[in-house]
Scaffold this motif. Structure first.
Motif, PDB file in Angstrom:
ATOM      1  N   SER A  67       0.811  -1.205   0.000  1.00  0.00           N
ATOM      2  CA  SER A  67       0.000   0.000   0.000  1.00  0.00           C
ATOM      3  C   SER A  67       0.848   1.260   0.000  1.00  0.00           C
ATOM      4  O   SER A  67       1.932   1.309   0.583  1.00  0.00           O
ATOM      5  CB  SER A  67      -0.895   0.000   1.245  1.00  0.00           C
ATOM      6  N   GLU A  68       0.313   2.294  -0.637  1.00  0.00           N
ATOM      7  CA  GLU A  68       0.874   3.637  -0.523  1.00  0.00           C
ATOM      8  C   GLU A  68       0.843   4.104   0.934  1.00  0.00           C
ATOM      9  O   GLU A  68       1.644   4.938   1.350  1.00  0.00           O
ATOM     10  CB  GLU A  68       0.040   4.559  -1.413  1.00  0.00           C
ATOM     11  N   HIS A 110       1.991  -1.252  -4.906  1.00  0.00           N
ATOM     12  CA  HIS A 110       3.235  -1.145  -5.674  1.00  0.00           C
ATOM     13  C   HIS A 110       4.076  -2.408  -5.470  1.00  0.00           C
ATOM     14  O   HIS A 110       4.242  -2.866  -4.342  1.00  0.00           O
ATOM     15  CB  HIS A 110       4.045   0.077  -5.251  1.00  0.00           C
ATOM     16  N   PRO A 111       4.616  -2.960  -6.559  1.00  0.00           N
ATOM     17  CA  PRO A 111       5.390  -4.207  -6.440  1.00  0.00           C
ATOM     18  C   PRO A 111       6.685  -4.069  -5.662  1.00  0.00           C
ATOM     19  O   PRO A 111       7.221  -5.068  -5.171  1.00  0.00           O
ATOM     20  CB  PRO A 111       5.671  -4.588  -7.901  1.00  0.00           C
ATOM     21  N   ASP A 112       7.206  -2.834  -5.516  1.00  0.00           N
ATOM     22  CA  ASP A 112       8.459  -2.633  -4.793  1.00  0.00           C
ATOM     23  C   ASP A 112       8.258  -2.360  -3.316  1.00  0.00           C
ATOM     24  O   ASP A 112       9.236  -2.237  -2.571  1.00  0.00           O
ATOM     25  CB  ASP A 112       9.254  -1.480  -5.418  1.00  0.00           C
ATOM     26  N   LYS A 135       1.834   8.893  -5.469  1.00  0.00           N
ATOM     27  CA  LYS A 135       3.264   8.655  -5.278  1.00  0.00           C
ATOM     28  C   LYS A 135       3.483   7.811  -4.037  1.00  0.00           C
ATOM     29  O   LYS A 135       2.817   8.002  -3.019  1.00  0.00           O
ATOM     30  CB  LYS A 135       4.013   9.980  -5.126  1.00  0.00           C
ATOM     31  N   PHE A 136       4.427   6.898  -4.153  1.00  0.00           N
ATOM     32  CA  PHE A 136       4.820   6.070  -3.013  1.00  0.00           C
ATOM     33  C   PHE A 136       6.025   6.750  -2.372  1.00  0.00           C
ATOM     34  O   PHE A 136       7.171   6.478  -2.706  1.00  0.00           O
ATOM     35  CB  PHE A 136       5.119   4.646  -3.471  1.00  0.00           C
ATOM     36  N   ARG A 137       5.737   7.650  -1.430  1.00  0.00           N
ATOM     37  CA  ARG A 137       6.775   8.535  -0.901  1.00  0.00           C
ATOM     38  C   ARG A 137       7.819   7.814  -0.069  1.00  0.00           C
ATOM     39  O   ARG A 137       8.898   8.365   0.166  1.00  0.00           O
ATOM     40  CB  ARG A 137       6.120   9.669  -0.109  1.00  0.00           C
ATOM     41  N   GLY A 144       5.269   6.359  -9.162  1.00  0.00           N
ATOM     42  CA  GLY A 144       3.813   6.360  -9.273  1.00  0.00           C
ATOM     43  C   GLY A 144       3.285   4.950  -9.446  1.00  0.00           C
ATOM     44  O   GLY A 144       3.983   3.957  -9.183  1.00  0.00           O
ATOM     45  N   TYR A 145       2.056   4.845  -9.903  1.00  0.00           N
ATOM     46  CA  TYR A 145       1.411   3.543 -10.032  1.00  0.00           C
ATOM     47  C   TYR A 145       1.967   2.758 -11.223  1.00  0.00           C
ATOM     48  O   TYR A 145       2.499   3.327 -12.175  1.00  0.00           O
ATOM     49  CB  TYR A 145      -0.100   3.733 -10.176  1.00  0.00           C
ATOM     50  N   VAL A 146       1.807   1.456 -11.160  1.00  0.00           N
ATOM     51  CA  VAL A 146       2.305   0.568 -12.209  1.00  0.00           C
ATOM     52  C   VAL A 146       1.118  -0.089 -12.915  1.00  0.00           C
ATOM     53  O   VAL A 146      -0.005  -0.073 -12.423  1.00  0.00           O
ATOM     54  CB  VAL A 146       3.227  -0.519 -11.617  1.00  0.00           C
ATOM     55  N   THR A 147       1.390  -0.666 -14.062  1.00  0.00           N
ATOM     56  CA  THR A 147       0.356  -1.440 -14.750  1.00  0.00           C
ATOM     57  C   THR A 147       0.135  -2.743 -14.001  1.00  0.00           C
ATOM     58  O   THR A 147       1.069  -3.528 -13.836  1.00  0.00           O
ATOM     59  CB  THR A 147       0.753  -1.720 -16.202  1.00  0.00           C
ATOM     60  N   PRO A 148      -1.069  -2.996 -13.540  1.00  0.00           N
ATOM     61  CA  PRO A 148      -1.320  -4.185 -12.724  1.00  0.00           C
ATOM     62  C   PRO A 148      -1.520  -5.435 -13.572  1.00  0.00           C
ATOM     63  O   PRO A 148      -1.669  -5.378 -14.797  1.00  0.00           O
ATOM     64  CB  PRO A 148      -2.611  -3.826 -11.998  1.00  0.00           C
ATOM     65  N   THR A 149      -1.544  -6.555 -12.890  1.00  0.00           N
ATOM     66  CA  THR A 149      -1.907  -7.836 -13.501  1.00  0.00           C
ATOM     67  C   THR A 149      -3.412  -8.019 -13.392  1.00  0.00           C
ATOM     68  O   THR A 149      -3.985  -7.875 -12.307  1.00  0.00           O
ATOM     69  CB  THR A 149      -1.198  -8.990 -12.776  1.00  0.00           C
TER      70      THR A 149
END
Length: 383
Positions: A67-68, A110-112, A135-137, A144-149
């Motif tokens: 989560s952000e 976010h995957p990271d 943004k994932f601060r 920012g956001y990624v393309t999801p599965t």
């Protein structure tokens, strides 16, 4: 002026001591992990002591997610269940009622993020469409956001919500609220801009509504009638949501009518708020319209709660006119742990909010620092 708010409200077997509801408020204080801790216990106990008619917990992750909102609590493990049980017991000792808000973020994980990595799962969503903005601060470079599965079988996620409802019951909650607002997973299925599936969970209004309605049916199967609720933000553009006006109205009138047939405890609607309306590509994202006027006729069996920068006087007038059954307050509960008692006794709402302390600062911050702006707002002296 706000006298109607202090009247009790019966919902099935539950009696709320007043109609001053505490909103789900993401505060990111479940450090160092996703397990509720001692200061979370103090925070909820304070607000139960302050007279809340109903406390809705902060969004509670049903599975491990990136989560952000770093350090949000979860409800998927035995350790989390035991920690929440301490909180529900304390709230009940103060005469309070507490619902657990069940939360899956979908494409705005976010995957990271450490939690997502630990889960071993990709970021899932109805379709492989990335949200814009955000943004994932706490991650390097503030990505920012990624393309999801795209979710292959939504029934797997529905089963996760069912298990979370079982866990919430074990933790001693009085009911559960499904988070269907603010661009998170249920909202992503409802909105045609984020859901472009071609199976039975996408396309038509009925199909896009299916995911959320099937979750609600599972929650009711665990909890029974008048113990399950849903939160919706039809006008909100947060997390890159927003359909054309007529499609929005048609979608939500259908969904709310079908949800109401399940005899829920309440349906919580969030009205339009500029703060929840991001500007993307030079345009505001939300679909502005009168949420209360558009959907009040759809609610016949459940209570109707309204959220969105209400004042106590305005809320009391809405209750008096039977347009709503109770009012949800957010920021007022942050700065006034005794909000309901202040309203009852006419004590000024005078807290000076420190917006820099709304959200936690990560596990590296001490417990004393985490308390700032969380559990250190004072009670009125003579209440």
């Amino acid at each position: 002026m706000a006298s109607k708010l202090i009247e009790p409200l019966s919902i099935g077997a539950l009696t709320l001591r007043n109609r001053v509801i505490m909103s789900a408020l993401t505060r990111s204080r479940s450090v160092p992990t996703n397990v509720p801790n001692g200061i979370n216990l103090e925070y909820y106990t304070q607000r139960a002591r302050g007279g809340a008619g109903l406390i809705t917990t902060e969004g509670t992750l049903i599975v491990q997610q990136g989560s952000e909102w770093q350090n949000a609590p979860g409800i998927w493990s035995k350790e989390q269940i035991a920690a929440w049980k301490k909180i529900t017991d304390s709230v009940h000792n103060e005469g309070g009622v507490i619902f657990n808000q069940l939360w899956h973020l979908g494409r705005v994980n976010h995957p990271d993020a450490p939690e997502q990595k630990a889960s071993g799962q990709p970021v899932y969503a109805p379709s492989a469409i990335a949200a814009r903005g955000g943004k994932f601060r706490f991650l390097p470079g503030q990505p920012g956001y990624v393309t999801p599965t795209a979710i292959d079988d939504p029934r797997i996620i529905i089963a996760q919500f069912r298990q979370a409802a079982i866990n919430a019951k074990e933790a001693g909650f009085d009911g559960v609220e499904l988070h269907g607002a603010n661009g998170y997973l249920v909202h992503q299925f409802l909105d045609s801009t984020s859901n472009q599936r071609t199976d039975s969970y996408g396309g038509s209004i009925e199909n896009r509504s299916r995911f959320g309605l099937e979750i609600l049916k599972e929650l009711v199967s665990i909890w029974g009638n008048k113990r399950v609720a849903v939160r919706l933000s039809p006008a909100g553009g947060y997390n890159d949501m927003g359909m054309p006006l007529q499609e929005t109205i048609d979608t939500y009138q259908y969904f709310i009518s079908k949800a109401d047939e399940l005899d829920l405890a309440y349906i919580a609607l969030v009205r339009y708020m500029p703060a929840m309306d991001p500007t993307i590509d030079g345009k505001t994202r939300a679909t502005q319209h009168d949420v209360l006027a558009s959907y009040r006729p759809c609610v016949k069996n459940s209570a109707l709660f309204l959220n969105g920068a209400l004042t106590p006087d305005e809320a009391s007038e809405l209750v008096a006119s039977k347009k709503i059954d109770a009012a949800i307050f957010g920021q007022l509960w942050i700065g006034h742990p005794d909000l309901a008692k202040r309203i009852e006794h006419g004590v000024p709402l005078d807290a000076k909010l420190d917006y820099t302390t709304f959200y936690g600062h990560g596990p590296q911050v001490s417990e004393e620092e985490q308390k700032k702006g969380y559990t250190d707002y004072p009670f009125a002296a003579h209440l």
